[in-house]
Design an enzyme around this catalytic site. Structure first.
Site, PDB file in Angstrom:
ATOM      1  N   ARG A 240      43.907 -20.817 -57.778  1.00 30.49           N
ATOM      2  CA  ARG A 240      44.852 -19.886 -58.393  1.00 30.49           C
ATOM      3  C   ARG A 240      44.539 -19.843 -59.885  1.00 30.49           C
ATOM      4  NH1 ARG A 240      49.440 -21.811 -60.569  1.00 30.49           N
ATOM      5  NH2 ARG A 240      49.978 -23.420 -59.085  1.00 30.49           N
ATOM      6  N   HIS A 244      51.707 -20.181 -61.219  1.00 34.22           N
ATOM      7  CA  HIS A 244      52.243 -19.913 -59.874  1.00 34.22           C
ATOM      8  C   HIS A 244      52.913 -18.540 -59.795  1.00 34.22           C
ATOM      9  CE1 HIS A 244      54.365 -20.506 -56.089  1.00 34.22           C
ATOM     10  NE2 HIS A 244      55.487 -20.190 -56.704  1.00 34.22           N
ATOM     11  N   TYR A 253      51.100 -28.820 -66.378  1.00 33.78           N
ATOM     12  CA  TYR A 253      50.570 -29.685 -65.314  1.00 33.78           C
ATOM     13  C   TYR A 253      49.061 -29.563 -65.063  1.00 33.78           C
ATOM     14  CZ  TYR A 253      51.361 -25.415 -62.534  1.00 33.78           C
ATOM     15  OH  TYR A 253      51.363 -24.127 -62.077  1.00 33.78           O
TER      16      TYR A 253
HETATM   17  C1  TPP Z   1      61.138 -24.022 -47.744  1.00 41.38           C
HETATM   18  C2  TPP Z   1      60.802 -23.714 -49.171  1.00 41.38           C
HETATM   19  N1  TPP Z   1      60.729 -24.700 -50.068  1.00 41.38           N
HETATM   20  C3  TPP Z   1      60.416 -24.437 -51.352  1.00 41.38           C
HETATM   21  C4  TPP Z   1      60.183 -23.144 -51.753  1.00 41.38           C
HETATM   22  C5  TPP Z   1      59.811 -22.839 -53.195  1.00 41.38           C
HETATM   23  N2  TPP Z   1      58.390 -22.518 -53.253  1.00 41.38           N
HETATM   24  C6  TPP Z   1      57.945 -21.249 -53.269  1.00 41.38           C
HETATM   25  S1  TPP Z   1      56.296 -21.160 -53.299  1.00 41.38           S
HETATM   26  C7  TPP Z   1      56.124 -22.829 -53.329  1.00 41.38           C
HETATM   27  C8  TPP Z   1      54.789 -23.482 -53.406  1.00 41.38           C
HETATM   28  C9  TPP Z   1      53.962 -23.211 -52.189  1.00 41.38           C
HETATM   29  O1  TPP Z   1      52.671 -23.720 -52.419  1.00 41.38           O
HETATM   30  P1  TPP Z   1      51.507 -23.373 -51.445  1.00 41.38           P
HETATM   31  O2  TPP Z   1      51.984 -23.388 -50.048  1.00 41.38           O
HETATM   32  O3  TPP Z   1      50.352 -24.228 -51.765  1.00 41.38           O
HETATM   33  O4  TPP Z   1      51.181 -21.842 -51.764  1.00 41.38           O
HETATM   34  P2  TPP Z   1      50.660 -21.219 -53.133  1.00 41.38           P
HETATM   35  O5  TPP Z   1      51.871 -20.736 -53.861  1.00 41.38           O
HETATM   36  O6  TPP Z   1      49.915 -22.264 -53.871  1.00 41.38           O
HETATM   37  O7  TPP Z   1      49.765 -20.077 -52.736  1.00 41.38           O
HETATM   38  C10 TPP Z   1      57.372 -23.450 -53.300  1.00 41.38           C
HETATM   39  C11 TPP Z   1      57.584 -24.899 -53.322  1.00 41.38           C
HETATM   40  C12 TPP Z   1      60.277 -22.130 -50.784  1.00 41.38           C
HETATM   41  N3  TPP Z   1      60.049 -20.847 -51.067  1.00 41.38           N
HETATM   42  N4  TPP Z   1      60.577 -22.424 -49.491  1.00 41.38           N
END
Ligand code: TPP
Ligand code: MG
Length: 327
Positions: A240, A244, A253
């Site tokens: 990425r 985020h 971080y």
């Molecule tokens: C069940 C849940 N927990 C927490 C969140 C908050 N949240 C949104 S995106 C994210 C990170 C997800 O990371 P990853 O699966 O690696 O996907 P990336 O964003 O890196 O593409 C989090 C913790 C959420 N949307 N749903």
């Protein structure tokens, strides 16, 4: 199978358009013109590789929020995206009631998804079961981030698909981070693909910064699914290149040096260089495409800015069964 020059150029065009649209969204956010943006910059090759490995119009898609390039390949337009970012009338995925990047496009077999991560995985398994029960030749692809593969729903959905040998592709866009949390704090195994062994399905890792390689691996997974050989877990290793979301400050971080080192492997630049080297693309043609992409993005911004907000009477309508499109 080598893809034709025309197909490779279409792949490049879609990656380029996604990049220009995404960059424009960041600018609009910093200008205070939109409230939120979640970016796919750095993920485009994985998504376009996947999009061009399946049969658009026939297969099913349960994507996640980073999949702007994938959605463009499926028929979502720059204007659709701008209407979503600005919450304007005619926005096709939810009538402007959902957050941006919560895709849904009934005409393209894109099924809507919710904000809680991994809830799309059991949906994809269920669609796979439906395809199998009906005897259709289709495949369903669902995408997700690597952090979200720690969720219970992910294991439940993948387990079910493996037991019943369902025609599902579980694409994991592994960008190393779940917001600020690095991979080693998300899982005790070295790769997401390794999780496949414990669930009883094929697991493959691929360089997700290489669009042609990703296309080849996902096409093989689709062939296995259509042959009744069951699901595949494809881990596309990406990075990425942005924070985020527009609400995140990644300087807290990860170092700038780390981000810069990954920029040197930018998937758009890599594909451009491959196409130039293979004489599929010329510098002049590339410059023309870039100008066209920027023009389409600006036109989408202009039209969306002038578009009205939805009427209050539209708050509970339309629904997925009755998708709307702007004119
Ligand atoms: C069940 C849940 N927990 C927490 C969140 C908050 N949240 C949104 S995106 C994210 C990170 C997800 O990371 P990853 O699966 O690696 O996907 P990336 O964003 O890196 O593409 C989090 C913790 C959420 N949307 N749903
Ligand atoms: Mg991630």
């Amino acid at each position: 199978m080598t893809l034709s020059k025309d197909v490779q150029l279409e792949m490049y065009w879609t990656m380029l358009l996604a990049r220009r649209l995404d960059e424009r969204a960041w600018v609009l956010h910093r200008q205070g013109k939109i409230a939120f943006h979640i970016s796919g910059i750095g993920h485009e090759a994985a998504q376009i590789g996947a999009a061009f490995a399946l049969e658009r119009g026939k297969d099913w898609w349960v994507p996640y929020y980073r999949d702007l390039a994938l959605l463009l390949a499926l028929g979502y337009s720059p204007l659709d995206f701008m209407l979503a970012l600005m919450g304007k009338r005619g926005e096709p995925t939810s009538g402007a009631r959902q957050m941006p990047s919560h895709w849904s496009l009934r005409a393209a077999n894109v099924v809507s998804h919710s904000s809680p991560v991994a809830t799309q995985t059991p949906h994809a398994a269920g669609i796979g079961l439906g395809i199998k029960m009906r005897g259709d030749d289709a495949v369903v692809l669902t995408s997700i981030g690597e952090g979200s593969t720690a969720q219970g729903e992910w294991y439940e959905g993948v387990n079910w698909a493996a037991i019943h040998k369902l025609p599902v592709i579980f694409l994991v866009e592994n960008n190393i981070y779940a917001i600020s949390v690095r991979q080693e704090m998300q899982m005790a195994v070295e790769s997401v693909a390794a999780k496949a062994a414990g669930l009883g399905l094929t697991g493959v890792a691929v360089d997700g910064l290489d669009v042609l390689e990703t296309q080849r691996v996902v096409a093989e997974a689709a062939a296995r699914a259509r042959a009744g050989e069951g699901p595949t877990l494809v881990e596309a290793k990406v990075y990425r290149l942005t924070p985020h979301s527009s609400d995140d400050d990644d300087r807290s971080y990860r170092s700038r040096e780390e981000v810069e080192s990954w920029k040197a492997q930018d998937p758009l630049v890599r594909f451009r260089e491959t196409l130039l080297k293979n004489k599929v693309l010329t510098e002049a043609a590339e410059a023309e495409m870039d100008e066209r992409a920027r023009g389409q993005v600006e036109e989408a911004v202009r039209v969306a800015q002038e578009a009205p907000y939805p009427e209050v009477s539209e708050a509970a309508y339309p629904v997925y069964a009755e998708e709307i499109r702007h004119a």
